[in-house]
Design an enzyme around this catalytic site. Structure first.
Site, PDB file in Angstrom:
ATOM      1  N   GLY A 235       0.792  -1.223   0.000  1.00  0.00           N
ATOM      2  CA  GLY A 235       0.000   0.000   0.000  1.00  0.00           C
ATOM      3  C   GLY A 235       0.822   1.270   0.000  1.00  0.00           C
TER       4      GLY A 235
ATOM      5  N   VAL B 113       7.416   0.893   4.769  1.00  0.00           N
ATOM      6  CA  VAL B 113       8.318   0.063   3.964  1.00  0.00           C
ATOM      7  C   VAL B 113       8.021   0.226   2.477  1.00  0.00           C
ATOM      8  CG1 VAL B 113       9.174  -2.286   3.557  1.00  0.00           C
ATOM      9  CG2 VAL B 113       8.603  -1.565   5.882  1.00  0.00           C
ATOM     10  N   CYS B 114       6.756   0.382   2.127  1.00  0.00           N
ATOM     11  CA  CYS B 114       6.390   0.551   0.712  1.00  0.00           C
ATOM     12  C   CYS B 114       6.972   1.848   0.153  1.00  0.00           C
ATOM     13  CB  CYS B 114       4.877   0.533   0.545  1.00  0.00           C
ATOM     14  SG  CYS B 114       4.118  -1.038   1.034  1.00  0.00           S
ATOM     15  N   THR B 115       6.911   2.908   0.937  1.00  0.00           N
ATOM     16  CA  THR B 115       7.483   4.180   0.501  1.00  0.00           C
ATOM     17  C   THR B 115       8.987   4.040   0.343  1.00  0.00           C
ATOM     18  OG1 THR B 115       5.710   5.424   1.560  1.00  0.00           O
ATOM     19  CG2 THR B 115       7.741   6.627   1.079  1.00  0.00           C
TER      20      THR B 115
ATOM     21  N   MET C 140       9.703   1.958  -2.937  1.00  0.00           N
ATOM     22  CA  MET C 140       9.506   2.691  -4.182  1.00  0.00           C
ATOM     23  C   MET C 140      10.556   3.799  -4.333  1.00  0.00           C
ATOM     24  SD  MET C 140       7.144   1.164  -5.920  1.00  0.00           S
ATOM     25  CE  MET C 140       7.678  -0.391  -5.206  1.00  0.00           C
TER      26      MET C 140
END
Length: 159
Positions: free
Chosen positions: A42, A47-49, A52
């Site tokens: 999401g 962690v996703c930020t 990416m």
């Protein structure tokens, strides 16, 4: 879940690239392969930020190898465009809002304790120009980032 050597499941989905347009994997193979599909649970999460933004930090290396990078999540294309803008991402993000790609790739996970169901496991697939999976990595732990050097090496092997 597609393994190395398998045909990558084809799909058509909205692409957030500052605008919103249609993205069909098979249509992009000729011009953009190898294609790195980086699935993440999401947008706007820690962690996703980081993941990416790490791909963004390494985008020149992928560009030098004539590879294309795309993030993929269940977020809406509007959310993904805002995520791109706030994080300075130069690559497109694919919206799997209806969870069809996650299902086809067999990488669904839940955060049941948070009431969040059907998001993508953090995973990366490198698809070659013939539509074959040249590299796959899937984590059952959403806190683990992929090995970016390994991904880059898999792309370089296709060059």
């Amino acid at each position: 879940m597609p393994e190395t050597g398998d045909a990558a499941p084809d799909f058509t989905a909205p692409l957030a690239n500052g605008d919103i347009e249609e993205f069909t994997l098979s249509d992009r193979l000729g011009d953009e392969a190898p294609i790195v599909l980086a699935f993440f649970p999401g947008a706007f999460t820690g962690v996703c930020t980081t993941e990416m933004c790490t791909f963004q930090d390494r985008i020149a290396a992928f560009n030098d190898l004539d590879a294309s990078v795309y993030g993929v999540s269940r977020d809406s294309p509007f959310t993904l465009n805002e995520f791109r803008e706030q994080n300075g991402l130069e690559f497109g993000l694919i919206s799997d809002y209806n969870k069809e790609i996650i299902d086809d790739y067999g990488i669904e996970m839940d955060f049941a304790d948070l009431g969040v169901y059907g998001v993508a496991k953090r995973s990366v697939f490198v698809v070659d120009g013939d539509g074959e999976v040249a590299y796959s990595w899937v984590s059952d732990d959403p806190g683990v980032e992929p090995d970016y050097d390994e991904i880059e090496a898999a792309v370089e092997d296709l060059a």
